[in-house]
Design a protein around this motif. Structure first.
Motif, mmCIF file in Angstrom:
data_model
loop_
_atom_site.group_PDB
_atom_site.id
_atom_site.type_symbol
_atom_site.label_atom_id
_atom_site.label_comp_id
_atom_site.label_asym_id
_atom_site.label_seq_id
_atom_site.Cartn_x
_atom_site.Cartn_y
_atom_site.Cartn_z
ATOM 1 N N PHE B 107 0.834 -1.210 0.000
ATOM 2 C CA PHE B 107 0.000 0.000 0.000
ATOM 3 C C PHE B 107 0.869 1.260 0.000
ATOM 4 O O PHE B 107 1.990 1.241 0.507
ATOM 5 C CB PHE B 107 -0.950 0.002 1.201
ATOM 6 N N PRO B 108 0.358 2.359 -0.539
ATOM 7 C CA PRO B 108 1.096 3.619 -0.507
ATOM 8 C C PRO B 108 0.922 4.296 0.855
ATOM 9 O O PRO B 108 -0.088 4.091 1.526
ATOM 10 C CB PRO B 108 0.434 4.446 -1.602
ATOM 11 N N SER B 109 1.903 5.066 1.248
ATOM 12 C CA SER B 109 1.824 5.788 2.513
ATOM 13 C C SER B 109 2.561 7.102 2.313
ATOM 14 O O SER B 109 3.387 7.226 1.391
ATOM 15 C CB SER B 109 2.411 4.883 3.595
ATOM 16 N N SER B 110 2.254 8.112 3.126
ATOM 17 C CA SER B 110 2.704 9.477 2.801
ATOM 18 C C SER B 110 4.220 9.596 2.681
ATOM 19 O O SER B 110 4.718 10.411 1.924
ATOM 20 C CB SER B 110 2.166 10.467 3.828
ATOM 21 N N ARG B 111 4.978 8.786 3.428
ATOM 22 C CA ARG B 111 6.430 8.918 3.357
ATOM 23 C C ARG B 111 7.080 7.888 2.431
ATOM 24 O O ARG B 111 8.286 7.676 2.490
ATOM 25 C CB ARG B 111 7.029 8.798 4.760
#
Lengths: 244, 244
Positions: B107-111
Motif C-alpha cells: 500500500f502507498p503511505s505518505s512517506r
C-alpha cells in the motif's frame, strides 16, 4: 537521533570526540554545531550529546546526560549460522543485530558450499563485524554483537551447548516444537544453531543431539537458510518479552 | 521432493500434466520417468505423483496418492507493507510466503519514496505474485498467498481492520506490547500493517487507531521497514502454534 558507537575510553568527563569513520559518518549526516546525537560506549551506556564543533576529521561533543541503554533484550541470544552462499550470512548478521542478537557465530558444516581458510576467515570476520556495528548503530542497540568465526562444526556445537537453552532447528524433526523447547522457564542465555542451504547431515544432527542441543522443528514449511535463524530469533525474543 | 503448483482443474482423475513454466522448471530439475514429485492444487490438496513421461514442453504424471497439505498455519495472517525502495518489498513477499503468510498487501503511505500508477502497479503485482508462487513451491506451502496492491493507505487500513486481530507496529508506541496485543485469545485472522523507510506520519497512526487497529511496539530497537513485518509475522505465527 543519530547514534554513534565509541570505545569506553573515548569518554573523558563531559567531553567526547568522534573521529575516523564516525567523523566521516557525521559528515554524511551533515552534523553541525548545536545538533543532538547519542553516543553509546558499547557497554550499555548511552550519552546524549550536543555538537560543539565539527570538522571533516573530527566532531567535538558535549555530554548532556548519561543513561543506561534500554535497548538490550533481557535474554542473551546467540545466533550460530552455517556458512552460506553470497550475501546470505551478511543479511542474517544485519537482521539478527537489529532484532537484538547477543552475538553471531559463523561455522563450517559438511554441506556448506563456502569454504574459508584462516586468512580469508579473518578478513570476512572484519567485514561482518562492521556490518554488525552499523546495524547496531542504526537500530539503536546498547552494544555491538560480536561476530565470531568458528573453526569447525564441533567447536560451534560445543560452544552453543554452553547456553542454558540450546536450540537446533532441523527440518526433519517433527516431534519437539520450538514452543515446547523454549517452554515457560526463562533462560538467560539461548543459542540457535541453523544449517546451510543443503541442511545438516545426519551425523551433524546426531553430534548436536549428543552435545545436549534441543533438535526442534520450526513448523511444517521448509525455511531457507537465511530465514530460519531470524524466524527462531524473533520467536525466542518474543517469548522472552524482548519485543515488549 | 520438488513441488509444483497447478490449477485445481489440471487434475483429471489420476493423471496430471505439467506444462508452461512448470515444464520449464521440471527441465531445470532434470526430472525423468520414475522420479517422484508433489503437485499442489493451491487449495490445500497435495498429490504425490510419479513422472510417466517427460518432454521439454510437458511432463506427464501419475497420481499415486492425495492428501490434505499439512503446511498451512492455523491462523490466516495478512501482511500489509508500505511500498519500499528497490527489492525490499520483494524480499518481504518471499520471506512472508515462506514463513506462512496468508496474503501480502502493498500500500502507498505518505512517506513512501516509491509511487505507482495503475499500469505499473499491475505489472509489479504480476511480478510479486510470481515471487510468492515460487516461494510457496520452494517452502512446501499448501496454497499460494495472494499479493494485493491497495490503491490507498485508507483502503489498506479499512481492509486490515476487518481481521479479528489487527496489529499496527509503530516505533513511537511504547505502552502496548505485541505480546499484550496478541493476548491469549487465538484469533483466526490477523493483519500486520507496517510502514515505509521513513515510518508512518502522525495522521496515519491516528487514522489506523480510529479504524480499530492495535498500535503496538516491537520493542526498543528500531527495525528496518523490511525487518519489522517479518519479525511480527514470526511472533504471531509462533504464538498461534504455527511453528509447531
Amino acid at each position: 537521533m543519530p547514534k554513534f558507537f565509541v570505545s569506553p575510553d573515548a569518554v573523558r568527563g563531559s567531553f567526547l570526540t568522534l573521529d575516523g569513520e564516525n567523523a566521516a559518518h557525521a559528515k554524511v549526516l551533515r552534523l553541525r554545531r548545536g545538533d543532538s546525537v547519542v553516543v553509546c560506549d558499547g557497554c550499555g551506556n548511552d550519552y546524549r550529546c550536543t555538537v560543539s564543533d565539527s570538522s571533516p576529521q573530527q566532531v567535538c561533543l558535549v555530554v548532556n546526560s548519561t543513561e543506561p541503554s534500554g535497548a538490550e533484550p533481557p535474554v542473551a541470544c546467540s545466533v550460530y549460522m552455517a556458512y552460506a552462499k553470497a550475501d546470505k550470512l551478511e543479511h542474517v548478521i544485519q537482521k539478527a543485530t537489529e532484532l537484538g542478537a547477543y552475538e553471531i557465530a559463523a561455522f563450517p558444516s559438511s554441506r556448506c558450499v563456502l569454504r574459508l581458510d584462516a586468512a580469508s576467515a579473518a578478513k570476512k570476520r572484519e567485514r561482518w563485524q562492521k556490518i554488525a556495528a552499523s546495524a547496531a548503530a542504526q537500530s539503536g542497540r546498547g552494544r555491538i554483537p560480536q561476530v565470531l568465526v568458528m573453526p569447525s562444526f564441533e567447536d560451534a556445537v560445543q560452544r552453543a551447548a554452553g547456553c542454558e537453552l540450546a536450540l537446533f532447528p532441523y527440518e526433519n524433526e517433527h516431534a519437539l516444537s520450538l514452543r515446547r523447547a523454549i517452554g515457560s522457564a526463562q533462560a538467560k542465555t539461548v543459542s540457535i544453531m541453523t544449517g546451510p542451504e543443503g541442511g545438516f547431515s545426519d551425523e551433524e544432527v546426531e553430534l548436536a543431539q549428543r552435545a545436549g542441543l534441543q533438535v526442534c522443528t520450526l513448523g511444517p514449511r521448509i525455511l531457507r537458510c537465511e530465514t530460519a535463524p531470524l524466524c527462531a530469533l524473533s520467536a525466542v525474543l518474543f517469548a522472552a518479552g524482548a519485543l515488549d
